[in-house]
Design an enzyme around this catalytic site. Structure first.
Site, PDB file in Angstrom:
ATOM      1  CE  LYS A  71       3.122  -1.840 -20.479  1.00  0.00           C
ATOM      2  NZ  LYS A  71       4.342  -1.763 -19.683  1.00  0.00           N
ATOM      3  CE  LYS A  95      -3.896  -2.811 -11.906  1.00  0.00           C
ATOM      4  NZ  LYS A  95      -2.913  -1.745 -11.750  1.00  0.00           N
ATOM      5  CE  LYS A 107       4.337  -5.220 -10.330  1.00  0.00           C
ATOM      6  NZ  LYS A 107       3.211  -4.305 -10.620  1.00  0.00           N
ATOM      7  CB  THR A 191      -2.843   5.823 -11.644  1.00  0.00           C
ATOM      8  OG1 THR A 191      -1.847   5.185 -12.447  1.00  0.00           O
ATOM      9  CG2 THR A 191      -3.433   4.802 -10.704  1.00  0.00           C
ATOM     10  CG  ASN A 222       1.417   9.529  -9.483  1.00  0.00           C
ATOM     11  OD1 ASN A 222       0.573   8.841 -10.040  1.00  0.00           O
ATOM     12  ND2 ASN A 222       2.184  10.363 -10.142  1.00  0.00           N
ATOM     13  CB  SER A 350       1.726   1.444 -19.642  1.00  0.00           C
ATOM     14  OG  SER A 350       2.556   2.020 -18.683  1.00  0.00           O
TER      15      SER A 350
HETATM   16  P1  NAD Z   1       2.893   7.889  -3.605  1.00  0.00           P
HETATM   17  O1  NAD Z   1       4.092   7.433  -2.888  1.00  0.00           O
HETATM   18  O2  NAD Z   1       2.995   8.968  -4.639  1.00  0.00           O
HETATM   19  O3  NAD Z   1       1.778   8.391  -2.547  1.00  0.00           O
HETATM   20  C1  NAD Z   1       1.374   7.636  -1.445  1.00  0.00           C
HETATM   21  C2  NAD Z   1       0.595   8.552  -0.510  1.00  0.00           C
HETATM   22  O4  NAD Z   1       0.100   7.794   0.569  1.00  0.00           O
HETATM   23  C3  NAD Z   1       1.438   9.679   0.095  1.00  0.00           C
HETATM   24  O5  NAD Z   1       0.650  10.844   0.170  1.00  0.00           O
HETATM   25  C4  NAD Z   1       1.730   9.149   1.495  1.00  0.00           C
HETATM   26  O6  NAD Z   1       2.017  10.179   2.426  1.00  0.00           O
HETATM   27  C5  NAD Z   1       0.425   8.460   1.781  1.00  0.00           C
HETATM   28  N1  NAD Z   1       0.510   7.525   2.897  1.00  0.00           N
HETATM   29  C6  NAD Z   1       1.507   6.670   3.243  1.00  0.00           C
HETATM   30  N2  NAD Z   1       1.196   6.036   4.382  1.00  0.00           N
HETATM   31  C7  NAD Z   1      -0.036   6.478   4.745  1.00  0.00           C
HETATM   32  C8  NAD Z   1      -0.903   6.198   5.828  1.00  0.00           C
HETATM   33  N3  NAD Z   1      -0.558   5.344   6.801  1.00  0.00           N
HETATM   34  N4  NAD Z   1      -2.099   6.823   5.854  1.00  0.00           N
HETATM   35  C9  NAD Z   1      -2.453   7.707   4.911  1.00  0.00           C
HETATM   36  N5  NAD Z   1      -1.672   8.032   3.872  1.00  0.00           N
HETATM   37  C10 NAD Z   1      -0.477   7.416   3.800  1.00  0.00           C
HETATM   38  O7  NAD Z   1       2.234   6.576  -4.211  1.00  0.00           O
HETATM   39  P2  NAD Z   1       1.175   6.466  -5.386  1.00  0.00           P
HETATM   40  O8  NAD Z   1       1.902   6.279  -6.675  1.00  0.00           O
HETATM   41  O9  NAD Z   1       0.166   7.541  -5.245  1.00  0.00           O
HETATM   42  O10 NAD Z   1       0.526   5.047  -5.042  1.00  0.00           O
HETATM   43  C11 NAD Z   1      -0.504   4.913  -4.062  1.00  0.00           C
HETATM   44  C12 NAD Z   1      -1.120   3.532  -4.180  1.00  0.00           C
HETATM   45  O11 NAD Z   1      -1.609   3.352  -5.508  1.00  0.00           O
HETATM   46  C13 NAD Z   1      -0.165   2.352  -3.945  1.00  0.00           C
HETATM   47  O12 NAD Z   1      -0.903   1.298  -3.378  1.00  0.00           O
HETATM   48  C14 NAD Z   1       0.250   1.964  -5.355  1.00  0.00           C
HETATM   49  O13 NAD Z   1       0.664   0.623  -5.434  1.00  0.00           O
HETATM   50  C15 NAD Z   1      -1.037   2.192  -6.095  1.00  0.00           C
HETATM   51  N6  NAD Z   1      -0.867   2.364  -7.546  1.00  0.00           N
HETATM   52  C16 NAD Z   1      -0.210   3.431  -8.059  1.00  0.00           C
HETATM   53  C17 NAD Z   1      -0.090   3.574  -9.435  1.00  0.00           C
HETATM   54  C18 NAD Z   1       0.585   4.764 -10.040  1.00  0.00           C
HETATM   55  O14 NAD Z   1       0.513   4.893 -11.272  1.00  0.00           O
HETATM   56  N7  NAD Z   1       1.192   5.650  -9.284  1.00  0.00           N
HETATM   57  C19 NAD Z   1      -0.625   2.605 -10.290  1.00  0.00           C
HETATM   58  C20 NAD Z   1      -1.289   1.513  -9.738  1.00  0.00           C
HETATM   59  C21 NAD Z   1      -1.407   1.409  -8.353  1.00  0.00           C
END
Ligand code: NAD
Length: 417
Positions: A71, A95, A107, A191, A222, A350
């Site tokens: 997955k 994970k 992946k 998350t 998010n 998920s």
């Molecule tokens: P997203 O795109 O919804 O949000 C990212 C946020 O980070 C935005 O607010 C953006 O403006 C900010 N950002 C970007 N560059 C920045 C900087 N230089 N300094 C400060 N803030 C900055 O993404 P997300 O889904 O919230 O994911 C964030 C992290 O979490 C990523 O590393 C992603 O891989 C990880 N992640 C997300 C999920 C998920 O379910 N969404 C699951 C596992 C891991």
């Protein structure tokens, strides 16, 4: 020998090697885990809106399926390479095993720039990708999900294409779907919610009260904004948040529902009246109890780790702390909830989505959240036991739990002799 720190695949191999050695497992465990079981590279031809044909390269990697079908997400990004996908699949194995999910790690991705494609082109590309990999994925083989630049709509096209190929609705093929076609309640918030559960539990173990604690959050997307909302509702004081354009600071605590409403209206954090502006670098070293990096990788480095003042770092983002910074934080007594646990709420829900699809019986959001907390709590406890037994960081302890479980499955299945 190549510099392991620069190549994500070599870095993932190194982490498995250290875990196998620390646990004193038979060398065969590492020999199997150091390479994915299967790596597919496929040509994905699709028709552009102008009628021309374009061919992109797609990947799907299945790292290890000793614990169950593989997955992991699918990313659409110009920089996707086979080595990156392999590393991400290995990290999904960790994970899933850590969380006690009946899955191995997988992946996939397509090397493409989605900003250059129209919605109809993205749909055609998504459907062609599924045709290219349809023989190697499936609800009992390998279950994709959203990742960078993919979303519930793309998952919907993909599950539709697969269902057409199979001649039957197969919602369990993929997770992260829209609710109306087999998505799960609570998936979008999972998350951020999981990050709050994990850090709250660690705070309790350290004798710190979560209620009233001061939290700074980097990234207000998010993960970050949901974590802010939930932690605020639980009584924590969110003193700082930031996005790519900068941050906000109010030592008395930000009114998060009001800030979310402001962001919806202004489509930005800047100019919010009830706070002072703050730089992203300053946010990381504020005097807080907890710091949630929830934006990008490599934010806490050898340059700033010594100045981190939080007692707990809860990793929402993937890889926000470099290995050198990890050692500095460990020596300072800062506890880091590693990304493999901190952001595992998404893959856990998920899994719940897949279970609901297989059972064709759907749970309420309250049921989903309650089960999520139970899974995160068990994973925290297992990680903590390894942390105490071997005196290693929580990140290394997480790898020890995961590798031990995968090794047990491989041993019972007779793969090691
Ligand atoms: P997203 O795109 O919804 O949000 C990212 C946020 O980070 C935005 O607010 C953006 O403006 C900010 N950002 C970007 N560059 C920045 C900087 N230089 N300094 C400060 N803030 C900055 O993404 P997300 O889904 O919230 O994911 C964030 C992290 O979490 C990523 O590393 C992603 O891989 C990880 N992640 C997300 C999920 C998920 O379910 N969404 C699951 C596992 C891991």
């Amino acid at each position: 020998m190549a510099d392991a720190s620069l190549n994500p695949f070599l870095r993932a191999q190194q982490a498995f090697k250290e875990a196998v050695d620390t646990l004193g497992l038979e060398p065969a465990v590492y020999e199997i885990l150091k390479h994915p079981l299967r790596s597919f590279e496929v040509a994905v031809p699709f028709t552009r809106d102008d009628g021309s044909l374009q061919v992109f390269t797609g990947y799907r990697v299945q790292h290890n399926d000793a614990l169950g079908p593989t997955k992991g997400g699918l990313r659409f990004h110009a920089a996707v390479t086979l080595d990156e996908v392999k590393a991400l699949a290995m990290w999904m194995s960790v994970k899933c095993a850590l969380l006690g999910l009946p899955y191995g790690g997988g992946k996939g991705g397509i090397a493409c720039d989605v900003d250059q494609l129209s919605p109809r082109e993205i749909e055609r590309l998504s459907r062609e990708y599924i045709r290219a990999v349809s023989l190697v994925i499936g609800p009992d083989k390998d279950i994709p999900a959203p990742d960078v630049s993919t979303n519930p709509q793309i998952m919907a096209w993909m599950v539709d294409e697969y269902s057409r190929i199979r001649g039957e609705n197969t919602f369990g093929l993929i997770t992260g779907k829209p609710l109306v076609i087999g998505g799960s309640a609570g998936r979008m918030d999972a998350t951020g919610r999981g990050l709050v559960f994990a850090t709250k539990q660690l705070a309790t173990e350290l004798g710190m009260a979560f209620e009233g604690s001061r939290i700074a959050i980097q990234g207000f997307g998010n993960v970050g904004s949901v974590a802010a909302e939930i932690a605020h509702a639980m009584g924590a004081r969110i003193v700082a948040v930031s996005d790519k354009d900068g941050g906000l600071y109010n030592p008395a605590g930000l009114d998060i529902p009001d800030l979310l409403a402001y962001k919806r209206t202004h489509r930005a954090l800047g100019g919010y009246p009830q706070a002072e502006p703050l730089g992203n670098a300053e946010l990381l070293t504020l005097p807080v109890d907890m710091l949630f990096p929830a934006a990008l990788e490599n934010q806490i480095t050898a340059d700033n780790a010594a100045r981190i003042r939080a007692r707990i770092v809860g990793e929402g983002a993937n890889g926000p702390t470099t290995p050198e910074a990890d050692r500095i934080l460990f020596d300072k007594g800062v506890m880091v909830v590693p990304d493999v646990l901190g952001n595992s709420g998404g893959v856990t829900v998920s899994y719940f989505e897949w279970v609901q699809n297989q059972a064709r019986f759907y749970w309420t959001e309250a049921e989903v959240n309650q089960r999520l907390e139970a899974y995160m709590s068990q994973a925290m406890a297992a990680m903590h036991t390894m942390h105490e037994r071997f005196g290693v960081t929580l990140r290394k302890a997480a790898y020890l739990v995961a590798v031990d479980r995968i090794a047990q499955a491989m041993r019972y299945r007779g793969w090691l002799n």
